[in-house]
Design a protein around this motif. Structure first.
Motif, PDB file in Angstrom:
ATOM      1  N   ILE A  24       0.839  -1.207   0.000  1.00  0.00           N
ATOM      2  CA  ILE A  24       0.000   0.000   0.000  1.00  0.00           C
ATOM      3  C   ILE A  24       0.870   1.250   0.000  1.00  0.00           C
ATOM      4  CG2 ILE A  24      -1.603   1.380   1.385  1.00  0.00           C
ATOM      5  CD1 ILE A  24      -2.872  -1.300   2.283  1.00  0.00           C
ATOM      6  N   ILE A  25       1.837   1.308   0.917  1.00  0.00           N
ATOM      7  CA  ILE A  25       2.689   2.514   0.990  1.00  0.00           C
ATOM      8  C   ILE A  25       3.469   2.690  -0.302  1.00  0.00           C
ATOM      9  CG2 ILE A  25       4.574   3.664   2.207  1.00  0.00           C
ATOM     10  CD1 ILE A  25       3.707   2.157   4.738  1.00  0.00           C
ATOM     11  N   ARG A  26       4.000   1.589  -0.829  1.00  0.00           N
ATOM     12  CA  ARG A  26       4.784   1.681  -2.068  1.00  0.00           C
ATOM     13  C   ARG A  26       3.913   2.176  -3.213  1.00  0.00           C
ATOM     14  NH1 ARG A  26       6.556  -0.111  -6.724  1.00  0.00           N
ATOM     15  NH2 ARG A  26       8.805  -0.249  -7.090  1.00  0.00           N
ATOM     16  N   SER A  27       2.716   1.626  -3.337  1.00  0.00           N
ATOM     17  CA  SER A  27       1.803   2.032  -4.402  1.00  0.00           C
ATOM     18  C   SER A  27       1.455   3.517  -4.300  1.00  0.00           C
ATOM     19  CB  SER A  27       0.530   1.189  -4.353  1.00  0.00           C
ATOM     20  OG  SER A  27      -0.413   1.655  -5.291  1.00  0.00           O
ATOM     21  N   LEU A  28       1.177   3.982  -3.081  1.00  0.00           N
ATOM     22  CA  LEU A  28       0.851   5.392  -2.889  1.00  0.00           C
ATOM     23  C   LEU A  28       2.042   6.286  -3.221  1.00  0.00           C
ATOM     24  CD1 LEU A  28      -1.222   5.174   0.424  1.00  0.00           C
ATOM     25  CD2 LEU A  28      -2.093   5.709  -1.873  1.00  0.00           C
ATOM     26  N   ALA A  29       3.246   5.864  -2.833  1.00  0.00           N
ATOM     27  CA  ALA A  29       4.442   6.663  -3.129  1.00  0.00           C
ATOM     28  C   ALA A  29       4.697   6.735  -4.629  1.00  0.00           C
ATOM     29  CB  ALA A  29       5.652   6.087  -2.401  1.00  0.00           C
ATOM     30  N   VAL A  30       4.474   5.620  -5.343  1.00  0.00           N
ATOM     31  CA  VAL A  30       4.650   5.607  -6.802  1.00  0.00           C
ATOM     32  C   VAL A  30       3.610   6.525  -7.455  1.00  0.00           C
ATOM     33  CG1 VAL A  30       4.428   4.161  -8.869  1.00  0.00           C
ATOM     34  CG2 VAL A  30       5.772   3.358  -6.921  1.00  0.00           C
ATOM     35  N   GLN A  31       2.370   6.490  -6.966  1.00  0.00           N
ATOM     36  CA  GLN A  31       1.342   7.384  -7.505  1.00  0.00           C
ATOM     37  C   GLN A  31       1.708   8.848  -7.267  1.00  0.00           C
ATOM     38  OE1 GLN A  31      -2.798   6.235  -6.549  1.00  0.00           O
ATOM     39  NE2 GLN A  31      -1.960   4.240  -5.990  1.00  0.00           N
ATOM     40  N   LEU A  32       2.286   9.122  -6.096  1.00  0.00           N
ATOM     41  CA  LEU A  32       2.730  10.486  -5.805  1.00  0.00           C
ATOM     42  C   LEU A  32       3.825  10.909  -6.779  1.00  0.00           C
ATOM     43  CD1 LEU A  32       2.549  12.958  -3.880  1.00  0.00           C
ATOM     44  CD2 LEU A  32       4.322  11.844  -2.498  1.00  0.00           C
ATOM     45  N   LEU A  33       4.766  10.005  -7.052  1.00  0.00           N
ATOM     46  CA  LEU A  33       5.828  10.298  -8.023  1.00  0.00           C
ATOM     47  C   LEU A  33       5.247  10.611  -9.396  1.00  0.00           C
ATOM     48  CD1 LEU A  33       8.442   7.579  -7.024  1.00  0.00           C
ATOM     49  CD2 LEU A  33       8.852  10.047  -7.077  1.00  0.00           C
ATOM     50  N   GLU A  34       4.253   9.835  -9.813  1.00  0.00           N
ATOM     51  CA  GLU A  34       3.630  10.069 -11.117  1.00  0.00           C
ATOM     52  C   GLU A  34       2.928  11.425 -11.141  1.00  0.00           C
ATOM     53  OE1 GLU A  34       1.118   6.666 -11.548  1.00  0.00           O
ATOM     54  OE2 GLU A  34       2.782   5.332 -12.066  1.00  0.00           O
ATOM     55  N   LEU A  35       2.311  11.790 -10.035  1.00  0.00           N
ATOM     56  CA  LEU A  35       1.604  13.063  -9.957  1.00  0.00           C
ATOM     57  C   LEU A  35       2.577  14.248  -9.986  1.00  0.00           C
ATOM     58  CD1 LEU A  35      -1.240  14.300  -9.569  1.00  0.00           C
ATOM     59  CD2 LEU A  35      -0.800  14.249  -7.123  1.00  0.00           C
ATOM     60  N   ASN A 111      12.136  12.397  -1.753  1.00  0.00           N
ATOM     61  CA  ASN A 111      11.576  11.769  -0.553  1.00  0.00           C
ATOM     62  C   ASN A 111      10.735  10.548  -0.907  1.00  0.00           C
ATOM     63  OD1 ASN A 111      12.758  13.704   1.095  1.00  0.00           O
ATOM     64  ND2 ASN A 111      10.966  15.036   1.041  1.00  0.00           N
ATOM     65  N   ALA A 112       9.894  10.674  -1.948  1.00  0.00           N
ATOM     66  CA  ALA A 112       9.063   9.545  -2.365  1.00  0.00           C
ATOM     67  C   ALA A 112       9.926   8.400  -2.898  1.00  0.00           C
ATOM     68  CB  ALA A 112       8.047   9.988  -3.413  1.00  0.00           C
ATOM     69  N   LEU A 113      10.984   8.738  -3.642  1.00  0.00           N
ATOM     70  CA  LEU A 113      11.900   7.708  -4.139  1.00  0.00           C
ATOM     71  C   LEU A 113      12.599   6.992  -2.989  1.00  0.00           C
ATOM     72  CD1 LEU A 113      13.525   9.440  -7.242  1.00  0.00           C
ATOM     73  CD2 LEU A 113      12.200   7.316  -7.251  1.00  0.00           C
ATOM     74  N   ALA A 114      12.957   7.732  -1.940  1.00  0.00           N
ATOM     75  CA  ALA A 114      13.598   7.116  -0.776  1.00  0.00           C
ATOM     76  C   ALA A 114      12.656   6.108  -0.123  1.00  0.00           C
ATOM     77  CB  ALA A 114      14.017   8.192   0.230  1.00  0.00           C
ATOM     78  N   VAL A 115      11.374   6.434  -0.060  1.00  0.00           N
ATOM     79  CA  VAL A 115      10.385   5.512   0.510  1.00  0.00           C
ATOM     80  C   VAL A 115      10.290   4.257  -0.352  1.00  0.00           C
ATOM     81  CG1 VAL A 115       7.906   5.200   0.937  1.00  0.00           C
ATOM     82  CG2 VAL A 115       9.061   7.273   1.724  1.00  0.00           C
ATOM     83  N   VAL A 116      10.174   4.439  -1.660  1.00  0.00           N
ATOM     84  CA  VAL A 116      10.066   3.287  -2.567  1.00  0.00           C
ATOM     85  C   VAL A 116      11.311   2.406  -2.462  1.00  0.00           C
ATOM     86  CG1 VAL A 116       9.970   2.597  -5.005  1.00  0.00           C
ATOM     87  CG2 VAL A 116       8.493   4.436  -4.165  1.00  0.00           C
ATOM     88  N   ARG A 117      12.488   3.029  -2.459  1.00  0.00           N
ATOM     89  CA  ARG A 117      13.738   2.246  -2.393  1.00  0.00           C
ATOM     90  C   ARG A 117      13.846   1.457  -1.090  1.00  0.00           C
ATOM     91  NH1 ARG A 117      16.610   7.455  -4.407  1.00  0.00           N
ATOM     92  NH2 ARG A 117      16.561   7.160  -6.667  1.00  0.00           N
ATOM     93  N   CYS A 145       7.387  12.459   3.079  1.00  0.00           N
ATOM     94  CA  CYS A 145       6.574  11.734   2.106  1.00  0.00           C
ATOM     95  C   CYS A 145       5.213  11.362   2.702  1.00  0.00           C
ATOM     96  CB  CYS A 145       7.312  10.488   1.622  1.00  0.00           C
ATOM     97  SG  CYS A 145       6.424   9.601   0.316  1.00  0.00           S
ATOM     98  N   LEU A 146       5.188  10.900   3.949  1.00  0.00           N
ATOM     99  CA  LEU A 146       3.906  10.583   4.596  1.00  0.00           C
ATOM    100  C   LEU A 146       3.024  11.822   4.648  1.00  0.00           C
ATOM    101  CD1 LEU A 146       5.025   8.268   7.560  1.00  0.00           C
ATOM    102  CD2 LEU A 146       3.752   7.584   5.506  1.00  0.00           C
ATOM    103  N   ASN A 147       3.620  12.969   4.935  1.00  0.00           N
ATOM    104  CA  ASN A 147       2.853  14.215   4.966  1.00  0.00           C
ATOM    105  C   ASN A 147       2.276  14.521   3.587  1.00  0.00           C
ATOM    106  OD1 ASN A 147       2.030  16.708   6.409  1.00  0.00           O
ATOM    107  ND2 ASN A 147       3.315  17.663   4.859  1.00  0.00           N
TER     108      ASN A 147
END
Length: 200
Positions: A24-35, A111-117, A145-147
């Motif tokens: 879930i967290i990874r998917s949300l972070a990837v969606q944030l990156l796309e946005l 920040n989002a990339l750090a979460v995904v990695r 990233c959570l924020n």
């Protein structure tokens, strides 16, 4: 430790996550990156000084989530200024955005990339979930990233203040917004416990 961050000796934080939570967290972070959009492409300058002075957009984004992530700097959402004052605020906001948004986007992207990695490294270590251990710097990236994720979800849910959050607790299970609400509240709990690990 399940579901909440705890401080690590010497700095940093740890949290136990199962495979579903990781996904879930990874998917949300990837969606944030796309946005947020991609970083500099192949045509980016090799001159760091030129990059420093590269201009970004001067108009606010059309997407409401991006507007929440990159708000105008000089416009008071509570105020109703006179026409001349409003025009001056828009001009100052456009100028500020032009020189800061590229850096803000780059920071949020990193920040989002750090979460995904970190989640990818955790997932490759085994199955059934694991304990994620973050350094102090990684903890700050996760917190940012959570924020951003909560701002994005909150924008999609039209959350403007604390009263809106209270209403979300009472949504019936059949409401189509319920999964997004559950993610919003869960990420809020993670964020709160991560903040606790960073306090002296």
């Amino acid at each position: 430790m399940p579901g909440q961050f705890e401080p690590l000796p010497g700095g940093g934080a740890a949290v136990a996550l199962d495979d579903v939570e990781i996904s879930i967290i990874r998917s949300l972070a990837v969606q944030l990156l796309e946005l947020i959009g991609p970083g500099p492409g192949a045509d980016a300058s090799d001159d760091p000084l030129a990059d420093l002075f590269a201009e970004g957009p001067s108009e606010p984004p059309a997407d409401p989530v991006l507007k929440r992530l990159f708000p105008d700097a000089y416009i008071d959402p509570e105020g109703t200024p006179q026409a001349a004052e409003a025009e001056e605020q828009r001009a100052h906001s456009a100028e500020f955005r032009r020189f800061t948004e590229n850096d803000l986007r780059a920071g949020k992207r990193e920040n989002a990339l750090a979460v995904v990695r970190s989640l990818d490294a955790l997932a490759s270590a085994g199955t059934g979930g694991a304990v994620l251990k973050l350094s102090a710097e990684e903890s700050r990236q996760w917190l940012s990233c959570l924020n951003d994720l909560r701002l994005a979800i909150g924008s999609r849910l039209d959350i403007a203040d604390e009263d809106d959050t209270d209403l979300l607790y009472r949504l019936p299970d059949e409401d189509p917004r319920k999964p997004m609400v559950m993610a919003y509240l869960w990420l809020g709990g993670l964020q709160e416990t991560l903040v606790g690990t960073l306090l002296p």
